[in-house]
Design an enzyme around this catalytic site. Structure first.
Site, PDB file in Angstrom:
ATOM      1  N   GLY A 162      -6.533 -25.537 -35.821  1.00  9.06           N
ATOM      2  CA  GLY A 162      -5.757 -24.852 -36.842  1.00  9.06           C
ATOM      3  C   GLY A 162      -5.178 -23.572 -36.267  1.00  9.06           C
ATOM      4  N   HIS A 170      -6.216 -16.679 -43.239  1.00  7.47           N
ATOM      5  CA  HIS A 170      -5.377 -15.924 -42.295  1.00  7.47           C
ATOM      6  C   HIS A 170      -4.099 -15.421 -42.956  1.00  7.47           C
ATOM      7  CE1 HIS A 170      -7.280 -15.965 -38.389  1.00  7.47           C
ATOM      8  NE2 HIS A 170      -7.514 -17.275 -38.467  1.00  7.47           N
ATOM      9  N   GLN A 176      -1.503 -15.274 -36.395  1.00  5.95           N
ATOM     10  CA  GLN A 176      -2.193 -15.357 -35.107  1.00  5.95           C
ATOM     11  C   GLN A 176      -1.222 -15.370 -33.927  1.00  5.95           C
ATOM     12  OE1 GLN A 176      -4.832 -18.759 -36.562  1.00  5.95           O
ATOM     13  NE2 GLN A 176      -6.145 -17.696 -35.081  1.00  5.95           N
ATOM     14  N   HIS A 195     -10.007 -21.856 -43.974  1.00  4.50           N
ATOM     15  CA  HIS A 195     -10.040 -20.887 -42.871  1.00  4.50           C
ATOM     16  C   HIS A 195      -8.620 -20.410 -42.548  1.00  4.50           C
ATOM     17  CE1 HIS A 195     -11.612 -19.383 -38.881  1.00  4.50           C
ATOM     18  NE2 HIS A 195     -10.322 -19.489 -38.627  1.00  4.50           N
ATOM     19  N   GLU A 196      -7.689 -21.359 -42.419  1.00  7.80           N
ATOM     20  CA  GLU A 196      -6.305 -20.993 -42.090  1.00  7.80           C
ATOM     21  C   GLU A 196      -5.622 -20.279 -43.257  1.00  7.80           C
ATOM     22  OE1 GLU A 196      -5.444 -21.028 -39.038  1.00  7.80           O
ATOM     23  OE2 GLU A 196      -7.187 -22.212 -38.449  1.00  7.80           O
ATOM     24  N   CYS A 225     -12.826 -19.013 -34.225  1.00  6.81           N
ATOM     25  CA  CYS A 225     -11.411 -18.695 -34.448  1.00  6.81           C
ATOM     26  C   CYS A 225     -10.765 -18.364 -33.113  1.00  6.81           C
ATOM     27  CB  CYS A 225     -11.315 -17.496 -35.396  1.00  6.81           C
ATOM     28  SG  CYS A 225      -9.627 -16.987 -35.769  1.00  6.81           S
ATOM     29  N   LEU A 226      -9.554 -18.867 -32.897  1.00  2.00           N
ATOM     30  CA  LEU A 226      -8.847 -18.591 -31.646  1.00  2.00           C
ATOM     31  C   LEU A 226      -8.579 -17.100 -31.454  1.00  2.00           C
ATOM     32  CD1 LEU A 226      -6.301 -21.571 -31.616  1.00  2.00           C
ATOM     33  CD2 LEU A 226      -8.427 -21.355 -30.303  1.00  2.00           C
TER      34      LEU A 226
END
Length: 190
Positions: free
Chosen positions: A45, A150, A50, A146-147, A104-105
């Site tokens: 994701g 963001h 991000q 989660h996304e 998370c990235l």
């Protein structure tokens, strides 16, 4: 094009994003770049903040999980679960809360248990600006939540207990200073 992923501490990760217009310049190219960036970082994701854009756009590709034996019972649902979410609006989160170890990235090397509801109903536009209202459960719901966080300026670490937040504070500081070993392109706060 592979874009640098913004690291913890970048102010854009805390912004509530604004809506995308149907005639947003370069939208399809941006979506393609986001998928390429996410794939190169081995993510499932990625949200626009991000990669430095404060717009309500995120993507999800759960097909890599279909090969994992931990998800054998839902492998068929995950196999082709590759979606674009534009101007998403969470309509309902329901069911039992369940813990799962999230990462998370933008926050490499930190994974923590996060509680989330098992089922969601979400309204969104796809990459062709076709409106959808869908209900998702299991890992699909978790990754979307989660996304979605963001684009609301929320990180998974915000869901941790006070004690857990204290325990990861030093690691988060190091990430924001670029003191982390990663295999993908990142941009750290100045």
């Amino acid at each position: 094009m592979i874009l640098p992923i913004r690291a913890f501490g970048d102010a854009i990760l805390r912004k509530r994003c604004h809506e995308v217009t149907k005639d947003e310049p370069g939208l399809q190219e941006l979506i393609d770049n986001m998928f390429e960036t996410m794939d190169s970082a081995h993510g499932i994701g990625l949200a626009a903040p991000q990669i430095g854009m404060d717009i309500r756009l995120f993507i999800v590709d759960l097909s890599p999980l279909a090969e994992d034996e931990d998800y054998a019972d839902i492998a068929e649902e995950l196999q082709d679960f590759k979606k674009v979410f534009i101007n998403a609006k969470m309509l309902e989160e329901s069911g039992e809360e369940w813990k799962f170890n999230e990462g998370c990235l933008s926050i490499p090397d930190i994974r923590e248990d996060v509680k989330r509801k098992e089922t969601i109903t979400i309204e969104y536009y796809d990459e062709n600006f076709v409106k959808h209202t869908d209900t998702f459960s299991d890992m699909r719901a978790r990754v979307i939540q989660h996304e979605y966080d963001h684009i609301e300026g929320i990180l998974f670490t915000d869901h941790l207990s006070s004690l857990k937040k204290k325990l990861v504070k030093g690691k988060l500081q190091k990430i924001s200073q670029g003191e982390v070993s990663i295999t993908y392109k990142m941009r750290f706060p100045k």
